[in-house]
Design an enzyme around this catalytic site. Sequence first.
Site, PDB file in Angstrom:
ATOM      1  N   SER A  82      -7.139   6.722 -15.066  1.00 51.27           N
ATOM      2  CA  SER A  82      -6.521   7.741 -14.298  1.00 51.27           C
ATOM      3  C   SER A  82      -7.019   9.002 -14.591  1.00 51.27           C
ATOM      4  O   SER A  82      -7.262   9.716 -15.591  1.00 51.27           O
ATOM      5  CB  SER A  82      -4.886   7.780 -14.895  1.00 51.27           C
ATOM      6  N   LYS A 158      -4.524  -0.958  -9.972  1.00 47.76           N
ATOM      7  CA  LYS A 158      -5.371   0.181  -9.378  1.00 47.76           C
ATOM      8  C   LYS A 158      -5.722  -0.305  -7.984  1.00 47.76           C
ATOM      9  O   LYS A 158      -6.167  -1.517  -7.749  1.00 47.76           O
ATOM     10  CB  LYS A 158      -6.617   0.138 -10.195  1.00 47.76           C
ATOM     11  N   SER A 226      -2.283   3.455  -9.834  1.00 49.80           N
ATOM     12  CA  SER A 226      -3.311   4.396  -9.530  1.00 49.80           C
ATOM     13  C   SER A 226      -4.105   3.923  -8.356  1.00 49.80           C
ATOM     14  O   SER A 226      -4.246   2.657  -8.052  1.00 49.80           O
ATOM     15  CB  SER A 226      -4.136   4.483 -10.765  1.00 49.80           C
TER      16      SER A 226
END
Length: 364
Positions: A82, A158, A226
């Site tokens: 991040s 992700k 993320s």
Amino acid sequence: MPSAIEVRKVPIHSVADASELAKLIDDGVMEAGRVIAIIGKTEGNGGVNDYTRIIADRAFREVLVAKGAPADQVRQVPIVWSGGTDGVISPHATIFATTDAEPTEDPRLTVGFAMSEQLLPEDIGRTPMITKVADAVKVAMERAGITDPADVHYVQTKTPLLTIHTIRDAKSRGKTVWTEHTHESMDLSNGCTALGIAVALGEIEMPTDADVMHDRSLYSSVASCSSGVELDQAQVVVVGNATGVGGRYRIGHSVMEDALDQDGIWEAIRSAGLDLPERPRTSDLDGRLVNVFLKCEASQDGEVRGRRNAMLDDSDVHWHRQIKACVGGVTAAVTGDPAVFVSVSAAHQGPDGGGPVAAIVDLG
């Protein structure tokens, strides 16, 4: 049965530094070939073009290979960065590795990993993405040895966001995309992914395309999503508790109802198994908190506890950076440690203006 987990948090001394990972391996705390996931904060801008994530990724993978892990295996290790250490947040990494431990019937930390089917640019923000993410979450749960969704306390993902290149690719195939604003697509990818997690865990029913980014009452209380330009699949790490795995660590979760909700952080720590007084202090943690993992979001009504703020109207500093710095400060005040995982863009991750909190503790 999955293996027990060793988990440690280490500082990152410069943007390309992975020396503390090397030290853990040299000291025999964990083996390079048994590292299964890394989740961390880097000091870039946290945006579409945050190159610090790529630099950190390379540095940590190079150490694993140099310390004896097979290169093919290292390429498959999920490493989620991040970007953006605004305010007092300090660059760091939390490293998960399998270890040998006596089985126990007490619930202890377990981790599972999976990759989704390819996510096309036209999927992002739409129900095909929700379905593909949900399927990957279920695979990761199975690999973690978790059968009850209530034992899942943290799902870190992700996913790809949209870039000029991928938007052009979709158009060349006669497809449309949800947005052509690449920075906005970061929030979009995160939010849509969170809905997939919520569906997989039974927190919500399958939403419609119209619900994505619009119905904020739909959310996951354990999702931490993320996005970036590094991949074209959903990378899913499920962290929870299971009996029989053994080890020293346990995880719990709660939610922050708003950006100032310290009680939400304390409740996550209690949920992980630490006995705390009614009004705890940092000293009550007694060194047993490994790390906390939070998502945060500016409230859509432009207020915090009835007071107006100007984050969403600020043309000089994007609200992503402002809310991250705010919640990072609140979190560090609780933990006494600025090396906390606070990530922005929390659409469909916790209640509007708040966000989910996960805590890992060392029970000894």
